[in-house]
Design a protein around this motif. Structure first.
Motif, mmCIF file in Angstrom:
data_model
loop_
_atom_site.group_PDB
_atom_site.id
_atom_site.type_symbol
_atom_site.label_atom_id
_atom_site.label_comp_id
_atom_site.label_asym_id
_atom_site.label_seq_id
_atom_site.Cartn_x
_atom_site.Cartn_y
_atom_site.Cartn_z
ATOM 1 N N PRO A 278 0.767 -1.243 0.000
ATOM 2 C CA PRO A 278 0.000 0.000 0.000
ATOM 3 C C PRO A 278 0.801 1.298 0.000
ATOM 4 O O PRO A 278 0.251 2.360 -0.229
ATOM 5 N N GLY B 202 -0.337 -1.880 -4.141
ATOM 6 C CA GLY B 202 -1.280 -2.761 -3.441
ATOM 7 C C GLY B 202 -1.183 -4.177 -3.952
ATOM 8 O O GLY B 202 -0.097 -4.742 -4.075
ATOM 9 N N PRO C 133 -3.565 9.733 -3.399
ATOM 10 C CA PRO C 133 -4.552 8.649 -3.371
ATOM 11 C C PRO C 133 -5.308 8.647 -2.050
ATOM 12 O O PRO C 133 -4.746 8.988 -1.006
ATOM 13 N N ALA D 180 -6.848 -1.576 0.287
ATOM 14 C CA ALA D 180 -8.223 -1.753 0.793
ATOM 15 C C ALA D 180 -8.217 -2.343 2.202
ATOM 16 O O ALA D 180 -9.064 -2.018 3.027
ATOM 17 N N SER E 212 -3.156 -5.269 -0.245
ATOM 18 C CA SER E 212 -3.980 -4.222 -0.861
ATOM 19 C C SER E 212 -4.216 -3.055 0.097
ATOM 20 O O SER E 212 -4.393 -3.249 1.305
ATOM 21 N N SER F 90 -2.893 8.853 1.300
ATOM 22 C CA SER F 90 -1.492 8.397 1.365
ATOM 23 C C SER F 90 -1.268 7.442 2.529
ATOM 24 O O SER F 90 -0.287 7.566 3.264
ATOM 25 N N GLY F 91 -2.195 6.524 2.698
ATOM 26 C CA GLY F 91 -2.139 5.578 3.815
ATOM 27 C C GLY F 91 -0.841 4.794 3.873
ATOM 28 O O GLY F 91 -0.286 4.427 2.839
HETATM 29 C C1 LIG Z 1 -6.234 1.799 -9.340
HETATM 30 S S1 LIG Z 1 -6.574 1.505 -7.639
HETATM 31 C C2 LIG Z 1 -5.347 0.331 -7.297
HETATM 32 C C3 LIG Z 1 -5.549 -0.379 -5.985
HETATM 33 C C4 LIG Z 1 -4.400 -1.301 -5.636
HETATM 34 N N1 LIG Z 1 -4.293 -2.360 -6.603
HETATM 35 C C5 LIG Z 1 -4.526 -1.895 -4.235
HETATM 36 O O1 LIG Z 1 -4.747 -3.107 -4.084
HETATM 37 O O2 LIG Z 1 -4.357 -1.125 -3.282
HETATM 38 C C6 LIG Z 1 -5.959 2.988 -6.936
HETATM 39 C C7 LIG Z 1 -6.733 3.435 -5.700
HETATM 40 O O3 LIG Z 1 -6.335 2.693 -4.553
HETATM 41 C C8 LIG Z 1 -6.443 3.510 -3.401
HETATM 42 N N2 LIG Z 1 -5.113 3.601 -2.769
HETATM 43 C C9 LIG Z 1 -4.006 2.961 -3.168
HETATM 44 N N3 LIG Z 1 -2.979 3.194 -2.321
HETATM 45 C C10 LIG Z 1 -3.468 4.010 -1.363
HETATM 46 C C11 LIG Z 1 -2.911 4.618 -0.204
HETATM 47 N N4 LIG Z 1 -1.653 4.405 0.150
HETATM 48 N N5 LIG Z 1 -3.710 5.402 0.562
HETATM 49 C C12 LIG Z 1 -4.991 5.603 0.227
HETATM 50 N N6 LIG Z 1 -5.570 5.067 -0.852
HETATM 51 C C13 LIG Z 1 -4.833 4.277 -1.637
HETATM 52 C C14 LIG Z 1 -6.947 4.877 -3.864
HETATM 53 O O4 LIG Z 1 -8.340 4.873 -3.755
HETATM 54 C C15 LIG Z 1 -6.507 4.870 -5.309
HETATM 55 O O5 LIG Z 1 -7.273 5.766 -6.075
#
Ligand SMILES: C[S@@+](CC[C@H](N)C(=O)[O-])C[C@H]1O[C@@H](n2cnc3c(N)ncnc32)[C@H](O)[C@@H]1O
Length: 256
Positions: A13, A90, A226, A121, A119, A198-199
């Motif tokens: 993440p 992720g 993000p 998520a 992820s 930016s988690g």
């Molecule tokens: C195209 S998706 C990809 C997700 C990725 N494959 C995953 O499993 O985390 C991108 C989205 O993931 C979320 N995201 C990814 N990394 C993040 C983080 N570090 N902090 C917050 N949201 C994040 C945001 O909603 C972002 O717009």
């Protein structure tokens, strides 16, 4: 074609230490790495000195390469290099287009492998002390896209909103108002929610509120970063939730 292999690796993440050991081993031995915007570039420092690092992500919402171009570039790289890593933020199979890319390169007879990642998520709420499930509170969680290919919110949102589920919405910040207006139809207006940006990184930020007051946080969102939206009663487990709620109530009393 050489005896090449393309390994799809989940970078985790954000915090580089949340990369798996298996993922790290693939980075260390790669001849070429294609990486996305959500990947923590500190991870790339573990690659070989002569490893080719190819950035194929979006900058300020603009893609330098189309998906088609990325697919073709990977096939070309497989002609020149033996070990190629496709590094994605992720987990590559969670809204990551990982399957499309694998299918494409496999159609050229290239060997592939998959190394899952943690992820956002799951990890981003956990890093803030927000559980996705809690006994007696909810029985499931939904991971939903907040922006489908036509720009709209997923129609699955209403099913999640009607259940006890914790709703975890990715790519939803720009549609926050549409998401909240939909959820508010089915959930108590005092249902807690969080926006985490930016988690797991140093610059991580969290905004907590109740869904009825969602407009209060819109001005604080940084759309260049993000962010993930978490809605549900388990959000109240965040150590600061009640403290912030008390401050808000006191504030509104003073304003009256
Ligand atoms: C195209 S998706 C990809 C997700 C990725 N494959 C995953 O499993 O985390 C991108 C989205 O993931 C979320 N995201 C990814 N990394 C993040 C983080 N570090 N902090 C917050 N949201 C994040 C945001 O909603 C972002 O717009």
């Amino acid at each position: 074609m050489k005896n090449s292999k393309i390994t799809l690796v989940g970078a985790g993440p954000g915090d580089e230490e949340l990369l798996t050991i298996k993922g790290m081993n693939a980075i260390k031995t790669a001849d070429a790495i294609f990486y996305d915007a959500l990947v923590n570039i500190e991870i790339l420092k573990h690659s070989k000195k002569d490893c080719k690092l190819i950035y194929v992500g979006k900058r300020r919402g603009v893609r330098r390469y189309s998906q088609d171009q990325i697919n073709k570039m990977m096939v070309e790289a497989a002609n020149e290099n033996e070990q190629i890593v496709r590094l994605k933020g992720g987990d590559p199979f969670v809204f990551g287009r990982g399957t499309e890319e694998l299918n494409y390169v496999e159609s050229y007879g290239i060997k592939t492998d998959i190394i899952p990642g943690i992820s956002s998520a799951l990890a981003v709420p956990a890093n803030q002390g927000i559980p996705l499930t809690k006994r007696g509170i909810n029985e499931s969680f939904f991971v939903i896209t907040g922006t489908t290919s036509d720009g709209s919110v997923s129609s699955d949102l209403k099913f999640g909103a009607q259940s006890t589920s914790t709703l975890i919405i990715l790519m939803g910040l720009k549609n926050l108002n549409l998401i909240m207006e939909e959820v508010i139809l089915y959930r108590d207006e005092n249902c807690p929610f969080a926006v985490i940006q930016s988690g797991t990184r140093e610059e991580e930020r969290i905004f907590l509120n109740t869904i009825i007051n969602y407009k209060e946080i819109i001005k604080s969102i940084d759309y260049s970063k993000p962010g993930i939206i978490v809605i549900g009663d388990t959000v109240a487990e965040h150590p600061a939730f009640f403290e912030e709620e008390i401050q808000r109530v006191l504030h509104s009393v003073i304003e009256i």
